[in-house]
Design a protein around this motif. Structure first.
Motif, PDB file in Angstrom:
ATOM      1  N   ARG A   1       0.822  -1.197   0.000  1.00 49.68           N
ATOM      2  CA  ARG A   1       0.000   0.000   0.000  1.00 49.68           C
ATOM      3  C   ARG A   1       0.862   1.255   0.000  1.00 49.68           C
ATOM      4  O   ARG A   1       0.597   2.211  -0.736  1.00 49.68           O
ATOM      5  CB  ARG A   1      -0.892  -0.061   1.242  1.00 49.68           C
TER       6      ARG A   1
ATOM      7  N   ILE B   1      -1.264  17.624   1.659  1.00 49.40           N
ATOM      8  CA  ILE B   1      -1.626  17.255   3.037  1.00 49.40           C
ATOM      9  C   ILE B   1      -2.320  15.893   3.046  1.00 49.40           C
ATOM     10  O   ILE B   1      -2.034  15.019   3.871  1.00 49.40           O
ATOM     11  CB  ILE B   1      -2.526  18.331   3.660  1.00 49.40           C
ATOM     12  N   GLY B   2      -3.234  15.717   2.075  1.00 52.33           N
ATOM     13  CA  GLY B   2      -3.946  14.439   1.998  1.00 52.33           C
ATOM     14  C   GLY B   2      -2.992  13.286   1.777  1.00 52.33           C
ATOM     15  O   GLY B   2      -3.067  12.252   2.453  1.00 52.33           O
ATOM     16  N   LEU B   3      -2.050  13.465   0.844  1.00 55.98           N
ATOM     17  CA  LEU B   3      -1.086  12.393   0.568  1.00 55.98           C
ATOM     18  C   LEU B   3      -0.215  12.117   1.783  1.00 55.98           C
ATOM     19  O   LEU B   3       0.072  10.962   2.108  1.00 55.98           O
ATOM     20  CB  LEU B   3      -0.194  12.816  -0.589  1.00 55.98           C
TER      21      LEU B   3
ATOM     22  N   ASP C   1      -1.069  12.545   4.863  1.00 55.59           N
ATOM     23  CA  ASP C   1      -1.888  11.783   5.815  1.00 55.59           C
ATOM     24  C   ASP C   1      -1.977  10.322   5.409  1.00 55.59           C
ATOM     25  O   ASP C   1      -1.915   9.422   6.253  1.00 55.59           O
ATOM     26  CB  ASP C   1      -3.289  12.380   5.894  1.00 55.59           C
ATOM     27  N   GLU C   2      -2.129  10.101   4.105  1.00 55.50           N
ATOM     28  CA  GLU C   2      -2.222   8.711   3.632  1.00 55.50           C
ATOM     29  C   GLU C   2      -0.947   7.951   3.968  1.00 55.50           C
ATOM     30  O   GLU C   2      -0.990   6.808   4.426  1.00 55.50           O
ATOM     31  CB  GLU C   2      -2.432   8.684   2.118  1.00 55.50           C
TER      32      GLU C   2
ATOM     33  N   ARG D   1      -0.333   1.603   9.886  1.00 55.01           N
ATOM     34  CA  ARG D   1      -0.781   0.237   9.614  1.00 55.01           C
ATOM     35  C   ARG D   1       0.386  -0.727   9.634  1.00 55.01           C
ATOM     36  O   ARG D   1       0.290  -1.836  10.173  1.00 55.01           O
ATOM     37  CB  ARG D   1      -1.445   0.173   8.245  1.00 55.01           C
TER      38      ARG D   1
ATOM     39  N   ASP E   1      -7.725   7.990   4.889  1.00 53.08           N
ATOM     40  CA  ASP E   1      -6.851   8.602   5.891  1.00 53.08           C
ATOM     41  C   ASP E   1      -6.777  10.110   5.680  1.00 53.08           C
ATOM     42  O   ASP E   1      -6.745  10.890   6.632  1.00 53.08           O
ATOM     43  CB  ASP E   1      -5.445   8.001   5.800  1.00 53.08           C
ATOM     44  N   ALA E   2      -6.751  10.515   4.386  1.00 51.01           N
ATOM     45  CA  ALA E   2      -6.648  11.954   4.094  1.00 51.01           C
ATOM     46  C   ALA E   2      -7.888  12.683   4.603  1.00 51.01           C
ATOM     47  O   ALA E   2      -7.787  13.763   5.207  1.00 51.01           O
ATOM     48  CB  ALA E   2      -6.492  12.151   2.599  1.00 51.01           C
TER      49      ALA E   2
ATOM     50  N   GLY F   1      -7.855  12.880   8.290  1.00 51.87           N
ATOM     51  CA  GLY F   1      -6.925  13.923   8.708  1.00 51.87           C
ATOM     52  C   GLY F   1      -7.546  15.301   8.586  1.00 51.87           C
ATOM     53  O   GLY F   1      -7.425  16.136   9.485  1.00 51.87           O
ATOM     54  N   ARG F   2      -8.234  15.534   7.456  1.00 51.77           N
ATOM     55  CA  ARG F   2      -8.856  16.848   7.251  1.00 51.77           C
ATOM     56  C   ARG F   2      -9.915  17.112   8.328  1.00 51.77           C
ATOM     57  O   ARG F   2      -9.929  18.182   8.947  1.00 51.77           O
ATOM     58  CB  ARG F   2      -9.509  16.900   5.862  1.00 51.77           C
TER      59      ARG F   2
ATOM     60  N   ARG G   1      -8.395  17.801  11.706  1.00 51.76           N
ATOM     61  CA  ARG G   1      -7.810  19.136  11.836  1.00 51.76           C
ATOM     62  C   ARG G   1      -8.878  20.222  11.865  1.00 51.76           C
ATOM     63  O   ARG G   1      -8.855  21.110  12.717  1.00 51.76           O
ATOM     64  CB  ARG G   1      -6.849  19.404  10.666  1.00 51.76           C
TER      65      ARG G   1
END
Lengths: 181, 291
Positions: free
Chosen positions: A52, A127-129, A131-132, A139, B142-143, B146-147, B150
């Motif tokens: 992943r 930011i999203g990436l 967090d991923e 995990r 997950d993104a 996270g958003r 926050r």
């Protein structure tokens, strides 16, 4: 004593010994094997989470590429490490090696982005990436801890009585813990 | 002489054995590290760090239950000041899997862990984690987690508005999965015998009343048929079946417990009342004697 009585007593003794052996050897053996299989299953769970993470790298590379042309070297490194990972054939030491390098490159990229590219650092996509990738790291950590728990349970079983008898008879080796990198 | 002293020594050893056993057991118990995840409480909001008022706690509880009724998604809140020696990620992971949050067929659980830490009289620190069940990962990546963490949770937490953060964050999470059919569990409510068992589990007092009646009946029947020889086996069997039935009904034995309480209490009240006499009467010696 009558000879028939002797035969009877001997037979009874054999039955008792047989039942005892079954209780001491066979039942723990099944336990040990199921624990071993469980540990192996946990190992594959780690691999799945690593996959992943590897799949996220091209996305990260694309996002960073669009914002900056300065980190080309790091990005190329990341891509080549990803390719290395994909052609690995599951050898744990090799895997650990590539994984460590990958983490180093990722960390340097994250720090570079944070320090030098504020617009990218603040963009929702990045930011999203991030967090991923962090979530995937978590995990992987949980999977490793689960694997170590399972391996410890298995190793304890084959080191203690009566499991050690089985380990000696069937040549069961202790499994190796996933060491912290 | 020599043998005697050896024997004496042995005897002394045997006398000390219980003491040795107790001491070593105590050492064993004290040396065992306590790293245990707390067990499930049956509530969806578990405010163990006391960061919510009673009303806020009850309000969030009803919000979570409403969401579960609407979408079958289970959202649990745990606030704690003690992570049992784990870090918050491991704690959430273990607690989630230990409690089995979410329905089994689609794994639609969410756990919100709030770790509260006292810094001094005026300041606190906290860690917060959204743990997403396996089946919810399509609806909340997950993104997205996270958003939402926050913008909606920690945005309020930072200012000390714990309840507001939870409320707004849960509302935002709900928006993410509200229209997603993949998180809806098809596990219906239990039917048939399972429903009967579940009813007994949730209403142990009423079920216990029924068991109590059956037990009392069984005892009276036994007393009535004791003198009739083999016939008394029927009431005995009836009583045993009643006990087994109560056990099957609720394996935590709450129903059986209340049943026995009701049977004993009912017997004491109804049959025992007439026999407990206050006393106090006197005689002057009147009457008749036949010598």
């Amino acid at each position: 004593m009558d000879s028939r009585q002797v035969v009877c007593i001997v037979l009874l003794g054999l039955v008792v010994v047989g039942v005892g052996a079954a209780a001491v050897i066979i039942l723990p053996y099944n336990d040990i094997i199921s624990q071993k299989l469980e540990a192996e299953n946990k190992w594959s769970a780690i691999q799945i989470q690593f996959e992943r993470k590897i799949e996220l790298i091209p996305q990260l590379v694309t996002v960073v590429e669009n914002y900056t042309s300065f980190e080309a070297e790091t990005l190329a490194q990341l891509t080549s490490l990803r390719t290395q990972w994909l052609i690995l054939n599951g050898s744990p030491s090799e895997q650990a090696n590539v994984s460590t390098q990958l983490n180093l490159q990722l960390n340097s990229l994250f720090i570079a982005v944070q320090e030098n590219y504020p617009t990218l650092y603040a963009s929702a996509l990045y930011i999203g990436l991030f967090d991923e990738i962090t979530g995937t790291e978590n995990r992987i950590t949980q999977a490793k801890l689960d694997y170590n728990d399972a391996v410890t349970a298995y190793n304890t079983k084959i080191a203690t009585f009566p499991g050690n008898l089985d380990a000696g008879m069937f040549g069961l080796q202790p499994m190796i813990l996933y060491a912290a990198s | 002489m020599f043998a005697n002293s050896v024997m004496n020594r042995r005897l002394n050893l045997y006398r000390k054995l219980p003491l040795v056993a107790i001491v070593s057991l105590a050492i064993l118990v004290m040396a065992t590290p306590v790293m245990t995840i707390p067990s499930s409480t049956g509530y969806m909001v578990n405010d163990w760090a006391y960061v919510l008022s009673y009303e806020e706690d009850a309000d969030l509880e009803s919000l979570c239950r409403y969401i579960e009724e609407e979408t079958t998604v289970e959202i649990y809140i745990v606030t704690t000041a003690d992570l049992e020696g784990y870090d918050i990620n491991r704690y959430s992971y273990l607690l989630f899997n230990d409690w089995g949050i979410g329905k089994e067929d689609v794994n639609n659980g969410i756990l919100l862990t709030f770790y509260y830490e006292d810094l001094n009289e005026t300041h606190f620190a906290y860690d917060f984690r959204i743990e997403i069940g396996r089946g919810m990962e399509g609806a909340i990546t997950d993104a997205e987690a996270g958003r939402i963490a926050r913008d909606n949770f920690t945005f309020w937490f930072d200012w000390g508005y714990i309840y507001d953060g939870f409320y707004e964050g849960i509302a935002e999470l709900y928006n993410e999965f509200a229209d997603d059919p993949s998180v809806v569990s098809s596990e219906g409510n239990p039917v048939g015998l399972a429903a009967f068992q579940a009813w007994g589990y949730t209403n142990p007092w009423i079920a216990g009343l029924i068991i109590g009646f059956m037990l009392s009946f069984g005892f009276i029947w036994i007393q009535a048929s004791l003198a009739k020889g083999p016939q008394c086996f029927a009431p005995l069997a009836f009583t045993v079946i009643t006990l087994l039935f109560a056990w099957w009904w609720d394996s935590s034995l709450a129903v059986l417990f209340y049943g026995i309480i009701f049977a004993l209490g009912g017997t004491a009240v109804l049959r025992g009342a007439g026999r407990v006499r206050p006393g106090g009467g006197r005689t002057e010696g009147g009457g008749y004697t036949r010598w």
